[in-house]
Motif scaffolding. Structure first.
Motif, PDB file in Angstrom:
ATOM      1  N   VAL A 100       0.847  -1.200   0.000  1.00 46.74           N
ATOM      2  CA  VAL A 100       0.000   0.000   0.000  1.00 46.74           C
ATOM      3  C   VAL A 100       0.877   1.242   0.000  1.00 46.74           C
ATOM      4  N   LYS A 101       0.543   2.163  -0.883  1.00 49.79           N
ATOM      5  CA  LYS A 101       1.229   3.456  -0.914  1.00 49.79           C
ATOM      6  C   LYS A 101       0.195   4.557  -0.761  1.00 49.79           C
ATOM      7  N   PHE A 102       0.445   5.492   0.189  1.00 53.31           N
ATOM      8  CA  PHE A 102      -0.484   6.590   0.447  1.00 53.31           C
ATOM      9  C   PHE A 102      -0.096   7.821  -0.373  1.00 53.31           C
ATOM     10  N   TYR A 103      -1.116   8.486  -0.893  1.00 56.06           N
ATOM     11  CA  TYR A 103      -0.953   9.756  -1.605  1.00 56.06           C
ATOM     12  C   TYR A 103      -1.854  10.767  -0.901  1.00 56.06           C
ATOM     13  N   PHE A 104      -1.268  11.738  -0.212  1.00 52.71           N
ATOM     14  CA  PHE A 104      -2.031  12.676   0.599  1.00 52.71           C
ATOM     15  C   PHE A 104      -2.207  14.007  -0.132  1.00 52.71           C
ATOM     16  N   PHE A 105      -3.424  14.561  -0.055  1.00 51.93           N
ATOM     17  CA  PHE A 105      -3.696  15.847  -0.690  1.00 51.93           C
ATOM     18  C   PHE A 105      -4.372  16.803   0.288  1.00 51.93           C
ATOM     19  N   SER A 112      -4.651  20.313  -5.590  1.00 42.69           N
ATOM     20  CA  SER A 112      -3.820  19.368  -4.850  1.00 42.69           C
ATOM     21  C   SER A 112      -4.307  17.944  -5.094  1.00 42.69           C
ATOM     22  N   PHE A 113      -5.624  17.773  -5.093  1.00 36.54           N
ATOM     23  CA  PHE A 113      -6.201  16.459  -5.376  1.00 36.54           C
ATOM     24  C   PHE A 113      -5.819  16.000  -6.782  1.00 36.54           C
ATOM     25  N   VAL A 114      -5.952  16.888  -7.756  1.00 40.11           N
ATOM     26  CA  VAL A 114      -5.644  16.539  -9.151  1.00 40.11           C
ATOM     27  C   VAL A 114      -4.178  16.131  -9.293  1.00 40.11           C
ATOM     28  N   ASP A 115      -3.287  16.877  -8.671  1.00 42.46           N
ATOM     29  CA  ASP A 115      -1.854  16.560  -8.755  1.00 42.46           C
ATOM     30  C   ASP A 115      -1.561  15.163  -8.215  1.00 42.46           C
ATOM     31  N   LYS A 116      -2.152  14.832  -7.080  1.00 43.75           N
ATOM     32  CA  LYS A 116      -1.899  13.525  -6.475  1.00 43.75           C
ATOM     33  C   LYS A 116      -2.572  12.402  -7.272  1.00 43.75           C
ATOM     34  N   ALA A 117      -3.750  12.689  -7.828  1.00 44.53           N
ATOM     35  CA  ALA A 117      -4.422  11.682  -8.659  1.00 44.53           C
ATOM     36  C   ALA A 117      -3.599  11.374  -9.906  1.00 44.53           C
ATOM     37  N   LYS A 118      -2.933  12.389 -10.454  1.00 46.10           N
ATOM     38  CA  LYS A 118      -2.048  12.178 -11.603  1.00 46.10           C
ATOM     39  C   LYS A 118      -0.876  11.279 -11.217  1.00 46.10           C
ATOM     40  N   PRO A 132     -13.484  10.581  -2.998  1.00 45.55           N
ATOM     41  CA  PRO A 132     -13.580  11.545  -4.102  1.00 45.55           C
ATOM     42  C   PRO A 132     -14.316  12.817  -3.702  1.00 45.55           C
ATOM     43  N   ILE A 133     -13.715  13.609  -2.816  1.00 51.66           N
ATOM     44  CA  ILE A 133     -14.437  14.767  -2.288  1.00 51.66           C
ATOM     45  C   ILE A 133     -14.577  15.894  -3.311  1.00 51.66           C
ATOM     46  N   PHE A 134     -13.794  15.843  -4.387  1.00 55.95           N
ATOM     47  CA  PHE A 134     -13.932  16.837  -5.462  1.00 55.95           C
ATOM     48  C   PHE A 134     -14.594  16.149  -6.662  1.00 55.95           C
ATOM     49  N   HIS A 135     -15.901  16.315  -6.764  1.00 56.06           N
ATOM     50  CA  HIS A 135     -16.697  15.566  -7.737  1.00 56.06           C
ATOM     51  C   HIS A 135     -16.269  15.839  -9.173  1.00 56.06           C
ATOM     52  N   ARG A 136     -16.211  17.083  -9.579  1.00 59.50           N
ATOM     53  CA  ARG A 136     -15.887  17.412 -10.973  1.00 59.50           C
ATOM     54  C   ARG A 136     -14.492  16.939 -11.349  1.00 59.50           C
ATOM     55  N   LEU A 139     -13.922  12.859 -11.950  1.00 56.46           N
ATOM     56  CA  LEU A 139     -14.576  12.104 -13.016  1.00 56.46           C
ATOM     57  C   LEU A 139     -13.638  11.719 -14.171  1.00 56.46           C
ATOM     58  N   PRO A 140     -12.762  12.609 -14.651  1.00 50.58           N
ATOM     59  CA  PRO A 140     -11.835  12.192 -15.711  1.00 50.58           C
ATOM     60  C   PRO A 140     -10.908  11.052 -15.279  1.00 50.58           C
ATOM     61  N   PHE A 141     -10.538  11.032 -14.010  1.00 50.14           N
ATOM     62  CA  PHE A 141      -9.684   9.944 -13.517  1.00 50.14           C
ATOM     63  C   PHE A 141     -10.453   8.628 -13.469  1.00 50.14           C
ATOM     64  N   PHE A 142     -11.724   8.700 -13.062  1.00 49.77           N
ATOM     65  CA  PHE A 142     -12.557   7.497 -13.097  1.00 49.77           C
ATOM     66  C   PHE A 142     -12.554   6.905 -14.510  1.00 49.77           C
ATOM     67  N   GLU A 143     -12.765   7.761 -15.490  1.00 49.41           N
ATOM     68  CA  GLU A 143     -12.824   7.308 -16.883  1.00 49.41           C
ATOM     69  C   GLU A 143     -11.499   6.674 -17.301  1.00 49.41           C
ATOM     70  N   SER A 144     -10.388   7.305 -16.921  1.00 51.08           N
ATOM     71  CA  SER A 144      -9.068   6.786 -17.266  1.00 51.08           C
ATOM     72  C   SER A 144      -8.798   5.447 -16.598  1.00 51.08           C
ATOM     73  N   TRP A 145      -9.148   5.325 -15.312  1.00 49.29           N
ATOM     74  CA  TRP A 145      -8.896   4.074 -14.592  1.00 49.29           C
ATOM     75  C   TRP A 145      -9.780   2.957 -15.121  1.00 49.29           C
ATOM     76  N   LYS A 146     -10.992   3.300 -15.524  1.00 52.22           N
ATOM     77  CA  LYS A 146     -11.872   2.302 -16.127  1.00 52.22           C
ATOM     78  C   LYS A 146     -11.258   1.754 -17.411  1.00 52.22           C
ATOM     79  N   LYS A 147     -10.746   2.647 -18.259  1.00 53.44           N
ATOM     80  CA  LYS A 147     -10.129   2.225 -19.514  1.00 53.44           C
ATOM     81  C   LYS A 147      -8.907   1.360 -19.268  1.00 53.44           C
TER      82      LYS A 147
END
Length: 357
Positions: A100-105, A112-118, A132-136, A139-147
């Motif tokens: 397990v690796k933690f990524y804190f934002f 900050s959330f976007v940077d860590k999600a990247k 996912p406290i920042f809804h908007r 969503l692009p990360f959800f799509e990327s992880w799904k793919k």
């Protein structure tokens, strides 16, 4: 076979084939004649063969990398508990090759959330746990992880747009509805009720919108129009600004008799009311933070709803591991109980949490 554990050799003996042939059928690798495969599958069913998944996982040398994307507890102590829950779960599961690796934002800054999600995406983990406290922004990360076919588990905030592997937490709507019912118990006459969101852009926080809807619907569905619900989005860049906002709210609405705080920050309201010597306001909030417990015990806060953040973290890793390592079916939703905490029962919940640490 009586109560004996059935092995691949037992299946091979009954099917009059080699153990290697049975293994190829079980793992769908290599060529097996259709009639032989059909015979082996029938015998597997008849003998109720169950593979020893745990033994297989223990003997495997495969490593599974899990990324955990959560707020930094230095900004809000609430986030210590889910991190502790994940670590507790990891103690039980790391023997299966789990890492397990933690990524804190910063929970108050979307960038900050976007940077860590990247960073998470670049590291290409086998699975992801996040809130996912920042809804908007998520969503692009959800799509990327799904793919990329990376399973992800959500906790604390439910978003179903891209069908996560699972969500662990409370039913936010029912949680808000319950808060409405609790605050109504303490009101004997028409008054104003303050619905307070803290340091959140509510339109970008799905769980807070659901809490608000549930809270308001309690009053509308029970024909309680005599209560005026005043919504306020409170920010706390500094103490003076916070006090100014609260002074403005209470001076312009002197008939406030109840406050519902949709986050873990009910202690902020309680502290303000104590300093202003206002003692006839019922406060409903969330979570067993030390500051909240202080005001619960001195009767400034009437009720706390326990969201069990430690359990949210624990079950997030447990369910993700069930899918990644053991290939089990996991529930799409795992709602945790809506525990109502009072001054009288709070010690039981604190002791239970210490025992499970």
């Amino acid at each position: 076979m009586n109560d004996k554990t059935i092995t691949i050799k037992d299946i091979a003996l009954k099917a009059k084939v080699s153990a290697g042939t049975v293994d190829r059928v079980l793992h769908k690798r290599g060529k097996v004649a259709p009639k032989v495969e059909e015979k082996i599958l029938r015998i597997l069913k008849e003998m109720e063969y169950e593979p020893n998944i745990i033994a297989r996982a223990l003997s495997s040398k495969k490593k599974y990398k899990v990324a955990v994307l959560i707020p930094d507890e230095s900004y809000d102590s609430y986030w210590f508990a889910p991190k502790a829950g994940i670590k507790k779960s990891l103690k039980e599961l790391k023997q299966f090759g789990l890492e397990v690796k933690f990524y804190f934002f910063d929970p108050y800054t979307a960038s900050s959330f976007v940077d860590k999600a990247k960073e998470v995406s670049l590291d290409n983990p086998d699975g992801i746990i996040l809130t996912p406290i920042f809804h908007r922004e998520v969503l692009p990360f959800f799509e990327s992880w799904k793919k990329s076919e990376i399973p992800f588990v959500l906790f604390n905030t439910e978003i179903s747009d891209f069908e996560p592997l699972s969500y662990i937490g409370q039913d936010s709507y029912q949680s808000g509805y319950l808060a409405g019912k609790l605050i109504h118990y303490g009101l004997s006459e028409p008054c104003t009720i303050l619905l307070a969101h803290f340091d959140e852009e509510t339109s970008n926080a799905a769980h807070l919108e659901k809490k608000e809807l549930g809270f308001k619907n309690y009053f509308s569905q029970n024909n309680l129009q005599q209560y005026d619900i005043l919504k306020a989005e409170i920010t706390r860049p500094n103490y003076a600004s916070f006090v100014g906002q609260m002074d403005n709210i209470f001076e312009n609405n002197p008939n406030i008799k109840g406050v519902f705080v949709t986050t873990s920050k009910s202690f902020e309201i309680a502290s303000y009311l104590n300093q202003k010597h206002i003692h006839d306001v019922n406060i409903i909030g969330y979570d067993l933070l030390a500051k909240n417990l202080h005001y619960l015990k001195n009767n400034t806060i009437s009720f706390l709803i326990n969201q069990n953040p430690k359990g949210q973290g624990f079950w997030s890793l447990k369910l993700l591991t069930d899918k990644l390592i053991f290939n089990k079916e996991v529930p799409l939703l795992k709602y945790l109980p809506l525990d109502i905490i009072t001054k009288e029962n709070v010690n039981y919940f604190i002791e239970e949490d210490l025992e499970s640490a």
